[in-house]
Design an enzyme around this catalytic site. Structure first.
Site, PDB file in Angstrom:
ATOM      1  N   SER A   1      49.262 -98.393   9.484  1.00 47.36           N
ATOM      2  CA  SER A   1      49.133 -97.485  10.628  1.00 47.36           C
ATOM      3  C   SER A   1      49.142 -96.010  10.265  1.00 47.36           C
ATOM      4  O   SER A   1      48.972 -95.170  11.158  1.00 47.36           O
ATOM      5  CB  SER A   1      50.233 -97.774  11.648  1.00 47.36           C
ATOM      6  OG  SER A   1      49.946 -98.955  12.367  1.00 47.36           O
TER       7      SER A   1
ATOM      8  N   TYR B   1      54.150 -97.576  22.008  1.00 50.37           N
ATOM      9  CA  TYR B   1      53.380 -97.580  20.779  1.00 50.37           C
ATOM     10  C   TYR B   1      52.588 -98.877  20.649  1.00 50.37           C
ATOM     11  O   TYR B   1      53.081 -99.959  20.981  1.00 50.37           O
ATOM     12  CB  TYR B   1      54.310 -97.433  19.574  1.00 50.37           C
ATOM     13  CG  TYR B   1      53.578 -97.442  18.252  1.00 50.37           C
ATOM     14  CD1 TYR B   1      52.918 -96.307  17.806  1.00 50.37           C
ATOM     15  CD2 TYR B   1      53.530 -98.588  17.463  1.00 50.37           C
ATOM     16  CE1 TYR B   1      52.236 -96.313  16.604  1.00 50.37           C
ATOM     17  CE2 TYR B   1      52.860 -98.605  16.259  1.00 50.37           C
ATOM     18  CZ  TYR B   1      52.208 -97.462  15.833  1.00 50.37           C
ATOM     19  OH  TYR B   1      51.519 -97.468  14.647  1.00 50.37           O
TER      20      TYR B   1
ATOM     21  N   ASN C   1      48.580-100.566  18.676  1.00 50.99           N
ATOM     22  CA  ASN C   1      47.288-100.335  18.040  1.00 50.99           C
ATOM     23  C   ASN C   1      46.153-100.142  19.038  1.00 50.99           C
ATOM     24  O   ASN C   1      45.150 -99.491  18.723  1.00 50.99           O
ATOM     25  CB  ASN C   1      46.951-101.500  17.112  1.00 50.99           C
ATOM     26  CG  ASN C   1      47.815-101.531  15.872  1.00 50.99           C
ATOM     27  OD1 ASN C   1      48.246-100.504  15.370  1.00 50.99           O
ATOM     28  ND2 ASN C   1      48.083-102.726  15.363  1.00 50.99           N
TER      29      ASN C   1
ATOM     30  N   THR D   1      54.613 -94.322   9.756  1.00 53.21           N
ATOM     31  CA  THR D   1      54.783 -95.511   8.930  1.00 53.21           C
ATOM     32  C   THR D   1      53.529 -96.379   9.031  1.00 53.21           C
ATOM     33  O   THR D   1      52.735 -96.255   9.962  1.00 53.21           O
ATOM     34  CB  THR D   1      55.991 -96.338   9.390  1.00 53.21           C
ATOM     35  OG1 THR D   1      55.776 -96.754  10.741  1.00 53.21           O
ATOM     36  CG2 THR D   1      57.269 -95.523   9.305  1.00 53.21           C
ATOM     37  N   GLY D   2      53.387 -97.258   8.075  1.00 46.63           N
ATOM     38  CA  GLY D   2      52.289 -98.221   8.093  1.00 46.63           C
ATOM     39  C   GLY D   2      52.747 -99.515   7.468  1.00 46.63           C
ATOM     40  O   GLY D   2      53.467 -99.497   6.461  1.00 46.63           O
TER      41      GLY D   2
END
Length: 386
Positions: free
Chosen positions: A104, A203, A205, A339-340
């Site tokens: 992300s 939050y 995608n 962060t991802g």
């Protein structure tokens, strides 16, 4: 769920490697020796990162939580370290220049592209999805603005996926879910029944999947190519890219990713991430992400006043996300980070607004899609200890 059995040789190698963690961890940490030598720790500047804590985080890799870690700290007192293994079968040391799935943190790039287009007058942040992508949403939806997509207040509901977690998704890792299918599944759920657009931050995608489609519609070009010509190439990010469609491989040097599935450590490196699209499909390196971070915060990627959108959290209860970043407070400092997480890979990009301290890491976490706080506390927080 049924899991494809690993080849006997790999299974045996994993068992032997894990059984010998102290020995393997000591050997694999050698590439970071100069960064973690007694002299490096004792001579670290008082206003620099906590080198002793950072070295302690790297010590002992691989372990049950991670097989490798790459850390870069910048600002006042730069430092970098690498430890762990590139491949659990061979025990080869981790590569510091390794490419990895950045998850992300892709949203930083997507946000920057939208804000560039806004600066050019090709998109209005107050313009709506209904205006730019007519027919994408049903008439049940109230107008949703571009700004609301950027700061996760659009009210769009979570969409379809190929698995709620790594265990579920592993069997579907070579399947494809297109952005259109992802959005259609969200739209089919209808708008948020409890909150109108702009009233609540959630939050997900889905917001950035729609933004990727918006970028393609406005530019008449693919999202990946726009990212390349507008950001990657101008900044010299030579090792940052997107997979070609459903290609499940990481091309170029990389450390392999692993995850615990049904009690076994399974190689999850090859995985079709195309369903993540503009929300999480990017492949990069710590050096490239560090360069992106510095250029972005210095106003070299997004011009003022659009850049302020990335440092503005909506005035809503519990909101922490801005346009592509998240606001944290740690040891009295305000930190802007993203962060991802993808199976086998956990990434953090974080900095103070004045760039006096930055950190970028890629950790080959064996539970990358789980609670990332413990990983961040171990590998990122020491950068901001002082």
């Amino acid at each position: 769920m049924p899991v494809r059995p690993l080849p006997a040789l790999l299974t045996s190698a994993l068992a032997l490697t894990l059984a010998a963690l102290p020995l393997a961890g000591t050997a694999s940490a050698r590439p970071a020796a100069s960064s973690c030598s007694v002299q490096a720790i004792e001579t670290a500047p008082a206003d620099g990162p906590d080198v002793k804590a950072l070295c302690a985080a790297l010590a002992g890799l691989p372990d049950k939580d991670a097989t490798a870690a790459l850390i870069r700290v910048g600002g006042k007192g730069s430092w970098h370290g690498v430890a762990g293994v590139r491949d659990m079968r061979t025990g080869a040391p981790a590569l510091e220049n390794a490419r990895f799935r950045a998850g992300s943190t892709t949203k930083i790039v997507t946000s920057a592209l939208v804000l560039q287009l806004a600066a050019e007058g090709r998109i209005s942040l107050d313009g709506t999805v209904q205006q730019y992508l007519p027919g994408l949403l049903t008439k049940d939806f109230a107008p949703i603005t571009v700004r609301q997509l950027l700061n996760f207040t659009s009210g769009l509901q979570p969409s379809a996926s190929l698995g709620e977690d790594v265990d579920d998704g592993y069997a579907h890792r070579f399947e494809t879910l297109t952005p259109e299918e992802v959005v259609a599944a969200s739209v089919a759920k209808g708008p948020d029944p409890d909150h109108a657009p702009g009233e609540h931050q959630r939050y997900g995608n889905i917001h950035y999947t729609v933004l990727g489609m918006l970028i393609e519609k406005v530019t008449g070009d693919s999202y990946a190519h726009q990212a390349a010509v507008r950001i990657f190439r101008p900044l010299g990010l030579r090792h940052t890219s997107f997979p070609a469609g459903p290609d499940p491989r990481i091309h170029g040097p990389h450390n392999r990713g692993y995850d615990w599935i049904d009690g076994k450590l399974v190689d999850v490196t090859e995985w079709n991430m195309s369903d993540r699209f503009a929300a999480g499909d990017m492949i990069s390196t710590t050096a490239d992400l560090e360069r992106l971070l510095f250029a972005l915060f210095r106003g070299q990627v997004v011009p003022e006043p659009q850049l302020q959108e990335m440092f503005t959290v909506p005035d809503l209860n519990g909101a922490t996300m801005s346009a592509g970043l998240q606001r944290f407070e740690l040891n009295g400092q305000v930190i802007w980070a993203k962060t991802g997480a993808r199976p086998g890979y956990h990434t953090v990009v974080a900095a103070t607004r004045d760039l006096s301290r930055t950190v970028v890491y890629s950790v080959n976490s064996t539970d990358a899609k789980g609670d990332g706080l413990a990983i961040a506390q171990r590998f990122a927080f020491p950068a901001f200890n002082r």
